[in-house]
Design an enzyme around this catalytic site. Structure first.
Site, PDB file in Angstrom:
ATOM      1  N   ASP A  62       0.615  -1.602   0.117  1.00 36.24           N
ATOM      2  CA  ASP A  62      -0.161   0.285  -0.094  1.00 36.24           C
ATOM      3  C   ASP A  62       0.828   1.413  -0.065  1.00 36.24           C
ATOM      4  O   ASP A  62       0.457   2.123  -0.512  1.00 36.24           O
ATOM      5  CB  ASP A  62      -1.178  -0.350   1.434  1.00 36.24           C
ATOM      6  CG  ASP A  62      -1.926  -1.442   0.887  1.00 36.24           C
ATOM      7  OD1 ASP A  62      -2.255  -1.292   0.305  1.00 36.24           O
ATOM      8  OD2 ASP A  62      -2.270  -1.221   2.431  1.00 36.24           O
TER       9      ASP A  62
HETATM   10  P1  NAP Z   1       0.801  -4.033   2.940  1.00 38.04           P
HETATM   11  O1  NAP Z   1       0.345  -3.476   1.962  1.00 38.04           O
HETATM   12  O2  NAP Z   1      -0.307  -4.356   4.183  1.00 38.04           O
HETATM   13  O3  NAP Z   1       1.648  -5.244   2.179  1.00 38.04           O
HETATM   14  C1  NAP Z   1       2.396  -5.357   3.081  1.00 38.04           C
HETATM   15  C2  NAP Z   1       2.654  -7.011   1.841  1.00 38.04           C
HETATM   16  O4  NAP Z   1       3.376  -8.046   2.034  1.00 38.04           O
HETATM   17  C3  NAP Z   1       1.547  -7.707   1.363  1.00 38.04           C
HETATM   18  O5  NAP Z   1       1.047  -7.024  -0.250  1.00 38.04           O
HETATM   19  C4  NAP Z   1       2.028  -9.123   0.655  1.00 38.04           C
HETATM   20  O6  NAP Z   1       1.589  -9.755  -0.121  1.00 38.04           O
HETATM   21  C5  NAP Z   1       3.338  -9.271   1.867  1.00 38.04           C
HETATM   22  N1  NAP Z   1       3.719 -10.457   2.279  1.00 38.04           N
HETATM   23  C6  NAP Z   1       2.979 -10.865   3.620  1.00 38.04           C
HETATM   24  N2  NAP Z   1       4.258 -11.883   4.080  1.00 38.04           N
HETATM   25  C7  NAP Z   1       5.499 -11.610   2.973  1.00 38.04           C
HETATM   26  C8  NAP Z   1       6.329 -12.543   2.998  1.00 38.04           C
HETATM   27  N3  NAP Z   1       6.613 -13.752   4.518  1.00 38.04           N
HETATM   28  N4  NAP Z   1       7.448 -11.977   2.062  1.00 38.04           N
HETATM   29  C9  NAP Z   1       7.381 -11.476   0.801  1.00 38.04           C
HETATM   30  N5  NAP Z   1       6.119 -10.319   0.904  1.00 38.04           N
HETATM   31  C10 NAP Z   1       5.355 -10.853   1.919  1.00 38.04           C
HETATM   32  O7  NAP Z   1       1.882  -3.428   3.694  1.00 38.04           O
HETATM   33  P2  NAP Z   1       2.857  -2.171   4.114  1.00 38.04           P
HETATM   34  O8  NAP Z   1       2.950  -1.573   2.512  1.00 38.04           O
HETATM   35  O9  NAP Z   1       3.980  -2.326   4.916  1.00 38.04           O
HETATM   36  O10 NAP Z   1       1.711  -1.274   4.645  1.00 38.04           O
HETATM   37  C11 NAP Z   1       1.317  -0.990   5.749  1.00 38.04           C
HETATM   38  C12 NAP Z   1      -0.265  -0.789   5.538  1.00 38.04           C
HETATM   39  O11 NAP Z   1      -1.052  -0.962   7.029  1.00 38.04           O
HETATM   40  C13 NAP Z   1      -0.814   0.425   5.355  1.00 38.04           C
HETATM   41  O12 NAP Z   1      -2.294  -0.273   4.683  1.00 38.04           O
HETATM   42  C14 NAP Z   1      -1.317   1.262   6.208  1.00 38.04           C
HETATM   43  O13 NAP Z   1      -2.232   1.919   6.882  1.00 38.04           O
HETATM   44  C15 NAP Z   1      -1.959  -0.457   7.713  1.00 38.04           C
HETATM   45  N6  NAP Z   1      -1.216  -0.247   8.724  1.00 38.04           N
HETATM   46  C16 NAP Z   1      -0.271   0.745   9.062  1.00 38.04           C
HETATM   47  C17 NAP Z   1      -0.242   0.611  10.567  1.00 38.04           C
HETATM   48  C18 NAP Z   1       1.035   1.117  10.875  1.00 38.04           C
HETATM   49  O14 NAP Z   1       1.117   1.632  12.395  1.00 38.04           O
HETATM   50  N7  NAP Z   1       2.443   1.163  10.807  1.00 38.04           N
HETATM   51  C19 NAP Z   1      -1.193   0.672  11.535  1.00 38.04           C
HETATM   52  C20 NAP Z   1      -2.430  -0.194  10.525  1.00 38.04           C
HETATM   53  C21 NAP Z   1      -2.652  -0.534   9.986  1.00 38.04           C
HETATM   54  P3  NAP Z   1       1.767 -11.164  -0.200  1.00 38.04           P
HETATM   55  O15 NAP Z   1       0.734 -11.674   0.468  1.00 38.04           O
HETATM   56  O16 NAP Z   1       1.195 -11.190  -1.740  1.00 38.04           O
HETATM   57  O17 NAP Z   1       3.396 -11.862  -0.444  1.00 38.04           O
END
Ligand code: NAP
Length: 465
Positions: free
Chosen positions: A389
């Site tokens: 994201d």
């Molecule tokens: P993300 O959008 O959730 O994407 C994570 C990606 O990691 C997934 O597409 C997944 O794809 C991949 N993944 C999962 N396990 C994996 C593995 N073992 N090896 C390789 N890839 C793996 O993560 P992000 O870009 O870090 O964004 C964070 C999101 O969380 C944002 O939408 C944010 O708003 C939200 N959020 C953040 C917080 C905070 O405080 N940081 C709190 C709540 C919500 P595959 O399944 O295809 O592997």
């Protein structure tokens, strides 16, 4: 026995030093390089605050304090040892404990003082008790959802906000009556019970993955209730520490809600976190270009500048140590390697910083969103490791996207983009990522730790050969 006047002076001085240490602690915690110093300053400040308080002449018997200290240590030590992924729920539990004590102290003070409570004192007492009670149940609910002992999914119904706000309004109404008539002692339990129910209802519509933002808001509520308690107990230290806690929690919630593209009113009213799962099922199988670890290592070997963008997948795979090996091997080859850190990458504030610090990546290589974005057009290769994201260009262009308006890392401005993830599955927001279909993008399908390890091995071979 220390003479009364001397004890007073010692208390004043310890409180002053503790206050300064709390302020410095917050300042130092805001940068990775000084964060450890920040934690230490906070710990020393808190120890001084406790020691100073123990000198208070009002204490008639130390027995109960000792019992409480032992009990607190028995609960606190194991809580401090939880695994890093459990830190958000651990934090929620400490807020619940803090708020519980604030509520108990507030209730005791009311019954000790009533009916001789001035309107100002009754106002701060009510604020203390209302915020304290709602933080107790709100934090317990948040911890339960994160620990998955409660259902994670948001539960919503029509008119939910009205019901919730009415509960809160009722509690405030009772508090106003008590301000005018502090002798109505029978009404007091209502300003505890109604917010306790509100705390539960506030968290019900919020999804488990949104809890970190809610927890930082509850942190703010707990801080404000402690500041109100400071007025009741006439403690400057509590007022300052509570205000620092309240404002820092508030600022963090604002930063997180902005970075996650939530409107601030949503945050204040609690009813957020219903992630819109957009266009699920209609995700057509569009062609993407993929590469093997050997090919990816070859591209990295040829690059002069590389920006690594870590995300939730790196945390899940615990790939940070392999990432460190990759950083070392590329740096030794003379490649300029930096890390682009998005404020909400992962699932808790500072998630990526903590993991990369654990792997001893130099802090000066970690650049946040504003610092790294202007560098992407001059970057040869961006390597995204389990982030999704936070790199999705739809946030800039697609007004119908649930993440529209969220600030993102402009990785698509780099010359080549490589993405390590296991499949084409979406991330937290449940939406497809246009980035994967660009001509300049190469998908590296696999587990973050395994794939990175294989690239390191290939680069090692290259160097030896
Ligand atoms: P993300 O959008 O959730 O994407 C994570 C990606 O990691 C997934 O597409 C997944 O794809 C991949 N993944 C999962 N396990 C994996 C593995 N073992 N090896 C390789 N890839 C793996 O993560 P992000 O870009 O870090 O964004 C964070 C999101 O969380 C944002 O939408 C944010 O708003 C939200 N959020 C953040 C917080 C905070 O405080 N940081 C709190 C709540 C919500 P595959 O399944 O295809 O592997």
């Amino acid at each position: 026995m220390i003479p009364a006047q001397l004890a007073e002076h010692i208390i004043e001085v310890t409180y002053l030093i503790a206050t300064a240490l709390f302020i410095l602690s917050l300042k130092w915690l805001s940068a990775p390089a000084s964060a450890r110093r920040g934690v230490l300053a906070g710990e020393i400040g808190m120890t001084l605050a406790i020691l100073g308080t123990l000198l208070n002449r009002g204490i008639v018997d130390y027995k109960w304090i000792l019992i409480a200290l032992v009990l607190g240590a028995i609960i606190g030590v194991p809580l401090g040892l939880v695994h890093m992924t459990a830190v958000p729920q651990r934090t929620a539990l400490s807020h619940a404990f803090g708020a519980f004590s604030v509520t108990l102290v507030g209730s005791a003070e009311f019954y000790l003082r009533s009916p001789h409570v001035t309107p100002f004192m009754m106002s701060v007492l009510s604020l203390e008790v209302i915020l304290g009670s709602l933080t107790v149940t709100g934090s317990l609910m948040a911890a339960g959802k994160l620990q998955e002992v409660l259902p994670q999914r948001p539960i919503t119904y029509r008119g939910q906000n009205i019901v919730n706000l009415s509960l809160l309004a009722l509690a405030v109404g009772v508090a106003i009556v008590l301000v005018l008539h502090p002798e109505y002692r029978l009404l007091f339990p209502l300003i505890v019970i109604l917010p306790l129910i509100f705390g539960v209802m506030m968290i019900v519509p919020i999804g488990g993955a949104d809890m970190p933002t809610v927890i930082s808001l509850l942190n703010s509520y707990a801080g404000l209730s402690a500041a109100a308690m400071g007025f009741v107990l006439d403690s400057k230290l509590l007022i300052i520490a509570g205000a620092l806690d309240g404002s820092s929690g508030f600022i963090l919630s604002v930063i997180m809600s902005k970075a996650m593209n939530r409107s601030f009113t949503n945050v204040l009213f609690g009813a957020f976190g219903q992630v819109q799962v957009a266009e699920k099922g209609v995700a057509e199988a569009r062609p993407v270009r993929s590469a093997t670890p050997e090919e990816a290592a070859g591209i990295l070997a040829a690059a002069n500048s590389v920006v690594i963008v870590p995300g939730y997948g790196m945390a899940v795979a615990q790939a940070q140590h392999k990432v460190r090996e990759l950083f070392d091997i590329l740096t030794k080859r003379g490649t300029d390697v930096k890390f682009g850190i998005h404020p909400v990458a992962g699932r808790m504030p500072g998630h990526m910083n903590v993991l990369l610090a654990e792997a001893d990546i130099p802090y000066d290589r970690l650049l946040d969103l504003e610092a790294i974005n202007p560098e992407f057009p001059q970057t040869d290769v961006v390597l995204i490791i389990g982030a999704n994201d936070v790199t999705n260009p739809a946030a800039r262009t697609n007004t119908t996207s649930p993440i529209y308006g969220m600030p993102i890392l402009d990785v698509d401005h780099a010359r080549t983009v490589m993405v390590i993830k296991r499949s084409m599955s979406p991330g937290f927001a449940g939406i497809d990522n246009e980035l994967y279909y660009l001509d300049k993008t190469l998908m590296l399908f696999g587990d973050a730790k395994t794939f990175t390890g294989e690239m390191v091995r290939e680069l090692g071979k290259n160097r030896n050969g």
